[in-house]
Write a protein that holds these residues in place. Structure first.
Motif, short mmCIF file in Angstrom:
data_model
loop_
_atom_site.label_atom_id
_atom_site.label_comp_id
_atom_site.label_asym_id
_atom_site.label_seq_id
_atom_site.Cartn_x
_atom_site.Cartn_y
_atom_site.Cartn_z
N ASP A 171 10.77 25.50 29.65
CA ASP A 171 11.40 26.50 28.61
C ASP A 171 12.08 27.72 29.55
N LEU A 172 11.49 28.15 30.46
CA LEU A 172 12.12 29.15 31.26
C LEU A 172 13.46 28.49 32.20
N LEU A 173 13.18 27.52 32.53
CA LEU A 173 14.26 26.76 33.40
C LEU A 173 15.41 26.55 32.35
N GLN A 174 15.25 26.28 30.91
CA GLN A 174 16.18 25.80 29.93
C GLN A 174 16.99 27.24 29.74
N THR A 175 16.33 28.39 29.91
CA THR A 175 16.73 29.65 29.73
C THR A 175 17.60 29.95 30.53
N ALA A 176 17.03 29.95 31.88
CA ALA A 176 17.84 30.18 33.11
C ALA A 176 19.28 29.42 33.19
N ALA A 177 18.88 27.99 32.78
CA ALA A 177 20.41 27.11 32.49
C ALA A 177 21.30 27.49 31.55
N ILE A 178 20.91 28.29 30.51
CA ILE A 178 21.70 29.00 29.57
C ILE A 178 22.26 30.12 30.13
N GLY A 179 21.78 30.78 30.86
CA GLY A 179 22.29 31.88 31.75
C GLY A 179 23.58 31.53 32.57
N LEU A 180 23.04 30.58 33.46
CA LEU A 180 24.15 29.89 34.39
C LEU A 180 25.16 29.55 33.60
N ILE A 181 25.05 28.84 32.45
CA ILE A 181 26.27 28.39 31.72
C ILE A 181 27.11 29.67 31.53
N LYS A 182 26.53 30.66 30.87
CA LYS A 182 27.23 31.76 30.58
C LYS A 182 28.01 32.28 31.86
N ILE A 220 21.73 35.41 34.80
CA ILE A 220 20.62 34.48 34.69
C ILE A 220 19.09 35.19 34.51
N LEU A 221 19.02 36.31 35.41
CA LEU A 221 17.70 36.99 35.14
C LEU A 221 17.72 37.70 33.95
N GLY A 222 18.94 38.27 33.31
CA GLY A 222 19.01 38.95 32.09
C GLY A 222 18.54 38.26 31.05
N GLU A 223 19.24 36.66 31.18
CA GLU A 223 18.57 35.93 30.00
C GLU A 223 17.17 35.43 30.02
N ILE A 224 16.70 35.33 31.21
CA ILE A 224 15.14 34.94 31.18
C ILE A 224 14.12 36.24 30.85
N LYS A 225 14.82 37.59 30.89
CA LYS A 225 13.84 38.68 30.82
C LYS A 225 14.13 38.70 29.08
N ARG A 226 15.40 38.46 28.67
CA ARG A 226 15.48 38.47 27.16
C ARG A 226 14.80 37.51 26.61
N TYR A 227 14.51 36.42 27.20
CA TYR A 227 13.44 35.16 26.33
C TYR A 227 12.25 35.97 26.45
N PHE A 228 11.62 36.74 27.40
CA PHE A 228 10.32 37.13 27.38
C PHE A 228 10.44 38.33 26.20
#
Length: 263
Positions: A67-78, A99-107
């Protein structure tokens, strides 16, 4: 350094160069260009190893790695879609905060309570003891740099442990302020969203990084975001580790000055 390590380092550098070339080529094309979708897909695939490395920082915190990797992939795409090479910041310097911002938002949005790693729990206790000792020795509140120096760790590690302390215990916003109080904790909260400061930092950081020369910027990004040692960076740049250390110190001093002026 062994031949195998040298080969691995050279291969990694070549892969990064190829990935950089892909995203720069794509960014230079107009939105409707027929080659853009193909280059976009190749750029995303080429930079996925970086997204995986960043995801590993947040493993074992109670959330699925996939799930975290999928979130990181979304950040990468952005990051790939939003990258503008004309702004003077290389892709890595733009993509990693995204990417880190996307992961932190997930948490923030999905996880109620973070499982604090043992190393951060232990470091948090050590920081508290060091702060008490330094306050006595210095006769004033110690800085982050003072604490880091006393414990022999980086300032980034100290800040990470201090930030982790805020997730130690969850308290309901509906809880009363005290015994017999009618007001709840939520009544004391300011109207200003805490994310504003983070957004301002995200705006200020790219120009601050752009103020560094290419070599200093590369060292900062590879050391703090790429998890590379000074020795590894020195090998790639063909300079001594001591020279890397001096350049890193100078770059951090310049960044602090830029961010201070921006604030």
């Amino acid at each position: 350094m062994t031949l195998a390590v040298r080969h691995s380092t050279a291969a990694a550098a070549a892969a990064d160069a190829r990935a950089t070339e892909l995203v720069n080529t794509m960014a230079a094309l107009p939105l409707g260009h027929p080659d853009r979708p193909r280059l976009r897909g190749q750029a995303i695939e080429a930079w996925m190893p970086m997204a995986k490395r960043l995801t590993r920082r947040y493993a074992n915190r109670g959330e699925s790695f996939d799930d975290l990797l999928q979130t990181a992939a979304i950040g990468l795409i952005k990051a790939v879609d939003g990258f503008d090479a004309t702004r003077g910041v290389d892709f890595v310097g733009y993509a990693i905060p995204t990417i880190l911002g996307e992961i932190k938002r997930y948490f923030r949005d999905k996880a109620w309570t973070l499982r604090i790693p043992r190393r951060l729990q232990e470091l948090r206790l050590a920081i508290a003891a060091a702060q008490a000792d330094l306050s006595h020795d210095l006769q004033q509140a110690p800085t982050v740099a003072d604490v880091a120096g006393r414990l022999g760790v980086s300032e980034e590690e100290v800040l990470e442990a201090m930030e982790a302390g805020h997730a130690y215990r969850a308290v309901s916003l509906s809880a009363p302020l005290g015994d017999g109080e009618d007001s709840a904790i939520s009544d004391t909260l300011a109207a200003e969203e805490a994310g504003y400061a983070r957004a301002e930092l995200n705006v200020a950081l790219p120009p601050a990084l752009a103020s560094l020369d290419n070599r200093e910027r590369r060292i900062v990004v590879q050391y703090f975001y790429g998890n590379q040692t000074q020795a590894c960076i020195a090998e790639q740049l063909g300079i001594s580790q001591m020279h890397v250390s001096r350049l890193l110190s100078r770059a951090l001093k310049n960044l602090r000055g830029q961010l201070s002026e921006a604030g």
